[in-house]
Design a protein around this motif. Sequence first.
Motif, mmCIF file in Angstrom:
data_model
loop_
_atom_site.group_PDB
_atom_site.id
_atom_site.type_symbol
_atom_site.label_atom_id
_atom_site.label_comp_id
_atom_site.label_asym_id
_atom_site.label_seq_id
_atom_site.Cartn_x
_atom_site.Cartn_y
_atom_site.Cartn_z
ATOM 1 N N LEU A 160 -2.828 -63.618 -38.952
ATOM 2 C CA LEU A 160 -1.894 -64.747 -39.052
ATOM 3 C C LEU A 160 -0.921 -64.634 -40.234
ATOM 4 C CD1 LEU A 160 -4.350 -67.686 -38.253
ATOM 5 C CD2 LEU A 160 -2.553 -66.764 -36.752
ATOM 6 N N GLN A 186 2.491 -68.033 -30.108
ATOM 7 C CA GLN A 186 1.557 -68.258 -29.000
ATOM 8 C C GLN A 186 1.065 -66.928 -28.426
ATOM 9 O OE1 GLN A 186 3.042 -71.174 -26.292
ATOM 10 N NE2 GLN A 186 1.142 -71.310 -25.168
ATOM 11 N N ILE A 209 -1.592 -65.479 -30.629
ATOM 12 C CA ILE A 209 -2.855 -66.196 -30.438
ATOM 13 C C ILE A 209 -3.563 -65.703 -29.173
ATOM 14 C CG2 ILE A 209 -3.823 -68.458 -29.857
ATOM 15 C CD1 ILE A 209 -1.786 -69.631 -31.880
ATOM 16 N N TRP A 257 -7.270 -63.992 -29.435
ATOM 17 C CA TRP A 257 -8.427 -64.879 -29.277
ATOM 18 C C TRP A 257 -8.647 -65.429 -27.876
ATOM 19 C CZ3 TRP A 257 -5.201 -65.764 -33.761
ATOM 20 C CH2 TRP A 257 -5.718 -65.144 -34.905
ATOM 21 N N VAL A 264 -5.215 -73.243 -25.564
ATOM 22 C CA VAL A 264 -3.984 -73.324 -26.347
ATOM 23 C C VAL A 264 -3.053 -74.297 -25.638
ATOM 24 C CG1 VAL A 264 -2.862 -71.321 -25.263
ATOM 25 C CG2 VAL A 264 -2.204 -72.012 -27.568
ATOM 26 N N ALA A 280 -4.208 -74.155 -30.946
ATOM 27 C CA ALA A 280 -5.207 -73.294 -30.307
ATOM 28 C C ALA A 280 -6.588 -73.688 -30.822
ATOM 29 C CB ALA A 280 -4.933 -71.834 -30.618
ATOM 30 N N ILE A 287 -6.246 -73.652 -34.777
ATOM 31 C CA ILE A 287 -5.031 -73.088 -35.377
ATOM 32 C C ILE A 287 -3.861 -73.939 -34.917
ATOM 33 C CG2 ILE A 287 -3.518 -71.087 -35.581
ATOM 34 C CD1 ILE A 287 -5.961 -69.324 -35.001
#
Length: 176
Positions: free
Chosen positions: A35, A70, A73, A77, A85, A98, A109
Amino acid sequence: MEQRPFFDLSYLAHGTQKQQRVFELLTNNYIFEILRPFSPVLTGTIPLDIDTDTSDLDIICCFQESSVFQQLIYENWQTAAGFSVKSYTINKRPTILARFYLDEIPVEIFGQNRPTDQQEAYKHLLIEDHLLKKYGEPFKLQVKELKSKGWKTEPAFAKLLHLEGDPYLALLNMTR
């Protein structure tokens, strides 16, 4: 360079047992490395040691393009337990949220197109940290007691400080 508390996770490595576990979890899973382009900050109750057994890891981020955030993410994950999400708008700002689990710990997140140090979660973190230091251990124990009874963090602070109205706004309006 301006000091920005909580941007460096190293304080967790020397904190409570739970904070140390969170540090290892975040480090071993490279969460903040992944991140990093989005200026991640761990907010919520764990940095302040007012968490409960069911507290999640609240990570806020800043993105320029929601689709890029997005996609990152999803790439990292989407196979995690409980992955979801959502994309929506808060105060006219595109927002991505998320959720998933890592080692049975819930992770959230949150991303917006606004610097993390200007987001409400970060502001609450700084204000709550200040209040916990100002009022000491007895106040902290009262917050933890209310949280153990199911209270959310900001309403617990507001109750103990006798703040009127929306507890989230009341805390933001406090001068530190």
